[in-house]
Design a protein around this motif. Structure first.
Motif, PDB file in Angstrom:
ATOM      1  N   GLY A   1     -20.414 -51.605 -35.874  1.00 33.55           N
ATOM      2  CA  GLY A   1     -21.085 -50.647 -36.736  1.00 33.55           C
ATOM      3  C   GLY A   1     -22.383 -51.207 -37.291  1.00 33.55           C
ATOM      4  N   ALA A   2     -22.359 -52.475 -37.674  1.00 30.90           N
ATOM      5  CA  ALA A   2     -23.562 -53.108 -38.206  1.00 30.90           C
ATOM      6  C   ALA A   2     -24.661 -53.159 -37.149  1.00 30.90           C
ATOM      7  CB  ALA A   2     -23.227 -54.512 -38.707  1.00 30.90           C
ATOM      8  N   ARG A   3     -24.283 -53.442 -35.905  1.00 32.97           N
ATOM      9  CA  ARG A   3     -25.281 -53.483 -34.823  1.00 32.97           C
ATOM     10  C   ARG A   3     -25.818 -52.085 -34.528  1.00 32.97           C
ATOM     11  NH1 ARG A   3     -21.577 -57.352 -32.721  1.00 32.97           N
ATOM     12  NH2 ARG A   3     -20.521 -55.722 -31.490  1.00 32.97           N
ATOM     13  N   ALA A   4     -24.930 -51.111 -34.472  1.00 29.42           N
ATOM     14  CA  ALA A   4     -25.336 -49.749 -34.120  1.00 29.42           C
ATOM     15  C   ALA A   4     -26.273 -49.140 -35.152  1.00 29.42           C
ATOM     16  CB  ALA A   4     -24.098 -48.874 -33.942  1.00 29.42           C
ATOM     17  N   HIS A   5     -26.094 -49.517 -36.405  1.00 29.45           N
ATOM     18  CA  HIS A   5     -26.882 -48.916 -37.484  1.00 29.45           C
ATOM     19  C   HIS A   5     -27.830 -49.922 -38.133  1.00 29.45           C
ATOM     20  CE1 HIS A   5     -24.411 -45.275 -37.322  1.00 29.45           C
ATOM     21  NE2 HIS A   5     -23.351 -46.055 -37.282  1.00 29.45           N
ATOM     22  N   ALA A   6     -28.190 -50.971 -37.408  1.00 24.24           N
ATOM     23  CA  ALA A   6     -28.963 -52.072 -37.989  1.00 24.24           C
ATOM     24  C   ALA A   6     -30.252 -51.600 -38.668  1.00 24.24           C
ATOM     25  CB  ALA A   6     -29.275 -53.111 -36.913  1.00 24.24           C
ATOM     26  N   GLN A   7     -31.052 -50.780 -37.983  1.00 22.22           N
ATOM     27  CA  GLN A   7     -32.326 -50.360 -38.559  1.00 22.22           C
ATOM     28  C   GLN A   7     -32.115 -49.457 -39.761  1.00 22.22           C
ATOM     29  OE1 GLN A   7     -35.505 -51.491 -37.661  1.00 22.22           O
ATOM     30  NE2 GLN A   7     -35.788 -50.582 -39.690  1.00 22.22           N
ATOM     31  N   ARG A   8     -31.177 -48.536 -39.664  1.00 23.22           N
ATOM     32  CA  ARG A   8     -30.906 -47.649 -40.802  1.00 23.22           C
ATOM     33  C   ARG A   8     -30.441 -48.440 -42.012  1.00 23.22           C
ATOM     34  NH1 ARG A   8     -27.628 -42.540 -38.032  1.00 23.22           N
ATOM     35  NH2 ARG A   8     -29.406 -41.679 -36.890  1.00 23.22           N
ATOM     36  N   LEU A   9     -29.563 -49.406 -41.775  1.00 25.42           N
ATOM     37  CA  LEU A   9     -29.049 -50.204 -42.887  1.00 25.42           C
ATOM     38  C   LEU A   9     -30.149 -51.053 -43.501  1.00 25.42           C
ATOM     39  CD1 LEU A   9     -25.628 -51.281 -41.339  1.00 25.42           C
ATOM     40  CD2 LEU A   9     -26.008 -49.578 -43.134  1.00 25.42           C
ATOM     41  N   ALA A  10     -31.064 -51.536 -42.672  1.00 29.43           N
ATOM     42  CA  ALA A  10     -32.194 -52.314 -43.199  1.00 29.43           C
ATOM     43  C   ALA A  10     -33.098 -51.425 -44.051  1.00 29.43           C
ATOM     44  CB  ALA A  10     -32.981 -52.928 -42.039  1.00 29.43           C
ATOM     45  N   ASP A  11     -33.376 -50.215 -43.587  1.00 31.45           N
ATOM     46  CA  ASP A  11     -34.200 -49.279 -44.362  1.00 31.45           C
ATOM     47  C   ASP A  11     -33.503 -48.894 -45.665  1.00 31.45           C
ATOM     48  OD1 ASP A  11     -36.024 -49.372 -42.302  1.00 31.45           O
ATOM     49  OD2 ASP A  11     -35.395 -47.465 -41.401  1.00 31.45           O
ATOM     50  N   PHE A  12     -32.192 -48.735 -45.573  1.00 33.98           N
ATOM     51  CA  PHE A  12     -31.395 -48.397 -46.760  1.00 33.98           C
ATOM     52  C   PHE A  12     -31.464 -49.528 -47.787  1.00 33.98           C
ATOM     53  CE2 PHE A  12     -26.940 -48.203 -48.637  1.00 33.98           C
ATOM     54  CZ  PHE A  12     -27.226 -47.162 -49.508  1.00 33.98           C
ATOM     55  N   ALA A  13     -31.381 -50.749 -47.326  1.00 32.75           N
ATOM     56  CA  ALA A  13     -31.452 -51.897 -48.229  1.00 32.75           C
ATOM     57  C   ALA A  13     -32.798 -51.948 -48.942  1.00 32.75           C
ATOM     58  CB  ALA A  13     -31.208 -53.189 -47.449  1.00 32.75           C
ATOM     59  N   VAL A  14     -33.873 -51.629 -48.232  1.00 26.68           N
ATOM     60  CA  VAL A  14     -35.201 -51.611 -48.844  1.00 26.68           C
ATOM     61  C   VAL A  14     -35.277 -50.528 -49.921  1.00 26.68           C
ATOM     62  CG1 VAL A  14     -37.643 -51.123 -48.415  1.00 26.68           C
ATOM     63  CG2 VAL A  14     -36.356 -52.581 -46.828  1.00 26.68           C
ATOM     64  N   LEU A  15     -34.749 -49.349 -49.609  1.00 26.26           N
ATOM     65  CA  LEU A  15     -34.749 -48.258 -50.587  1.00 26.26           C
ATOM     66  C   LEU A  15     -33.982 -48.658 -51.849  1.00 26.26           C
ATOM     67  CD1 LEU A  15     -34.102 -44.499 -49.899  1.00 26.26           C
ATOM     68  CD2 LEU A  15     -32.873 -45.668 -51.705  1.00 26.26           C
ATOM     69  N   CYS A  16     -32.806 -49.253 -51.668  1.00 27.01           N
ATOM     70  CA  CYS A  16     -31.973 -49.641 -52.814  1.00 27.01           C
ATOM     71  C   CYS A  16     -32.655 -50.716 -53.652  1.00 27.01           C
ATOM     72  CB  CYS A  16     -30.603 -50.126 -52.345  1.00 27.01           C
ATOM     73  SG  CYS A  16     -29.634 -48.837 -51.550  1.00 27.01           S
ATOM     74  N   ALA A  17     -33.305 -51.638 -52.968  1.00 29.43           N
ATOM     75  CA  ALA A  17     -34.024 -52.687 -53.689  1.00 29.43           C
ATOM     76  C   ALA A  17     -35.129 -52.081 -54.543  1.00 29.43           C
ATOM     77  CB  ALA A  17     -34.601 -53.702 -52.701  1.00 29.43           C
ATOM     78  N   GLY A  18     -35.793 -51.072 -54.007  1.00 28.05           N
ATOM     79  CA  GLY A  18     -36.836 -50.396 -54.764  1.00 28.05           C
ATOM     80  C   GLY A  18     -36.309 -49.675 -55.988  1.00 28.05           C
ATOM     81  N   LEU A  19     -35.065 -49.218 -55.895  1.00 29.64           N
ATOM     82  CA  LEU A  19     -34.436 -48.544 -57.033  1.00 29.64           C
ATOM     83  C   LEU A  19     -33.855 -49.544 -58.030  1.00 29.64           C
ATOM     84  CD1 LEU A  19     -32.463 -45.699 -55.191  1.00 29.64           C
ATOM     85  CD2 LEU A  19     -34.579 -45.452 -56.502  1.00 29.64           C
TER      86      LEU A  19
END
Length: 321
Positions: free
Chosen positions: A237-255
Motif C-alpha cells: 500500500g505504501a508503494r502504491a500510494h507513495a506520491q499521494r502519501l508524500a503530498d499528503f504529508a506536505v499538506l499536513c505539515a503546512g497545517l
C-alpha cells in the motif's frame, strides 16, 4: 467531544468511536483499561467491539475484557453506548457463525454474558450472509428487541443494495430497520462513496467509518503490522500510494497537524458520517487522535485533499457515462 445523532435515531453518540479490536491480544489489559478511562474522560461515549475479537487469546476475549472493565464500576455501563457484532465464526461448529436466527439468538446471549450486561445498545451484523433471508434475520432481531436484549440494529460491510433491501423489508413491517452501517472508508479507500454512503443517506442510516487511517498509511507510516501478511499488505500500500502519501504529508505539515489527525478530521467532514472508529494499540496513540474532533478543515483544504485522493464520483456515472 462533539456528538451526533446515530443515523435517524434520537440517540446521541460521540463522533469518535473507540474501537477495541486490539484490546487483549495486542494491548495489555491494564493499558486497555487506561484507554477506556481516557475515552470516558474525553467525552467519548461510543464503544465498539465484536464477539470474534480476541486474536491469539481466542474469540470472545475482547468482550470479556470489556466486561471486566465494566464490572469495576457499574456506573460506566450507563455512560456509554455499547456496540458489538455477530456473524463471524465462533467455533468449528457449522452453525456457530453467520446470521441464522438460531446463531443470532445464541451469539447475543453469549455476548451479554461475556460483557456482563443485560442489554446491548447497538447490535451489528458483522458481514452480509447471503444464505440468510432478511425475514429470518429480522425475526431474530425483533425477538431480541422484545426480550430487551438489544435496542438498535446496525450492519457492517454491507453493500448499498443490501442496506436498501433490509430497510425496505423493515419498513414493510413498520420496523425501525438498520440505523447505521459500519463501513471501510478513508482517504485512500473511497469506494463507499459510490453506493454505500448514498444508500445510507437515502434511508437515514448513519455511517460509522472503520480503518480511518488505512491500516496506518494515513498516520504517516504503517502501524506495527499484525503478522507477515499484514506487513506485506502495508508495504504494498505504501508503494502504491507513495506520491499521494508524500503530498499528503506536505499538506499536513503546512497545517501543523499530524497526518492521522487530518485523516480522521476529513472523515468527520464527509456527508453522512456519524462517527469514525479509532482503534488504538497504545494510550499515547489514542491521546493524539482525540485532537481530530477539534480540527475544522477549510474548503480549500478539503479541495486539496480531494486533489490528492480523488473521489470515485457518483454511481453510475463513475463507471458508466
Amino acid at each position: 467531544m462533539k456528538v451526533r445523532r446515530l443515523g435517524r435515531t434520537a440517540l446521541q453518540v460521540s463522533e469518535l468511536c473507540l474501537g477495541t479490536m486490539n484490546f487483549g491480544p495486542l494491548t495489555p489489559r491494564q493499558e486497555s483499561f487506561d484507554i477506556l478511562g481516557d475515552a470516558i474522560a474525553a467525552g467519548v461515549n461510543f464503544i465498539d467491539t465484536a464477539d470474534q475479537y480476541g486474536g491469539r487469546l481466542g474469540v470472545g476475549a475482547t468482550e470479556s475484557l470489556l466486561g471486566e472493565w465494566l464490572a469495576e464500576d457499574r456506573s460506566r455501563r450507563d455512560r456509554i453506548v455499547l456496540a458489538t457484532k455477530v456473524h463471524e465464526p465462533m467455533s468449528e461448529d457449522i452453525n456457530d457463525r453467520g446470521l441464522s436466527a438460531r446463531h443470532i439468538q445464541r451469539a447475543c446471549d453469549a455476548s451479554l454474558k461475556r460483557l456482563g450486561v443485560d442489554h446491548i445498545d447497538l447490535y451489528q451484523m458483522h458481514h452480509i450472509d447471503r444464505a440468510a433471508p432478511p425475514e429470518e434475520i429480522w425475526q431474530a432481531m425483533d425477538r431480541l428487541i422484545a426480550q430487551g436484549k438489544i435496542t438498535y440494529v446496525g450492519s457492517s460491510n454491507f453493500p448499498g443494495w443490501a442496506i436498501a433491501g433490509f430497510n425496505e423489508k423493515a419498513a414493510a413491517s413498520h420496523r425501525l430497520g438498520l440505523v447505521c452501517e459500519q463501513s471501510l472508508y478513508n482517504l485512500v479507500e473511497r469506494r463507499a462513496e459510490l453506493e454505500v454512503i448514498p444508500a445510507c443517506q437515502a434511508y437515514g442510516v448513519g455511517v460509522i467509518a472503520w480503518s480511518p487511517l488505512a491500516g496506518g498509511l494515513l498516520a504517516g507510516a504503517p502501524t506495527e503490522p499484525n503478522g507477515r501478511r499484514a506487513g506485506e499488505q502495508a508495504s504494498e500500500g505504501a508503494r502504491a500510494h507513495a506520491q499521494r502519501l508524500a503530498d499528503f504529508a506536505v499538506l499536513c505539515a503546512g497545517l501543523g497537524r499530524s497526518p492521522g489527525v487530518v485523516a480522521i478530521a476529513w472523515l468527520l467532514h464527509q456527508p453522512g458520517v456519524t462517527a469514525a472508529i479509532v482503534g488504538p494499540r497504545r494510550r499515547d496513540q489514542f491521546a493524539s487522535l482525540l485532537k481530530a474532533s477539534e480540527l475544522v478543515l477549510e474548503e480549500a483544504v478539503l479541495s486539496r485533499l480531494d486533489a490528492i485522493f480523488p473521489p470515485c464520483g457518483p454511481a453510475p456515472e463513475a463507471y458508466a457515462w
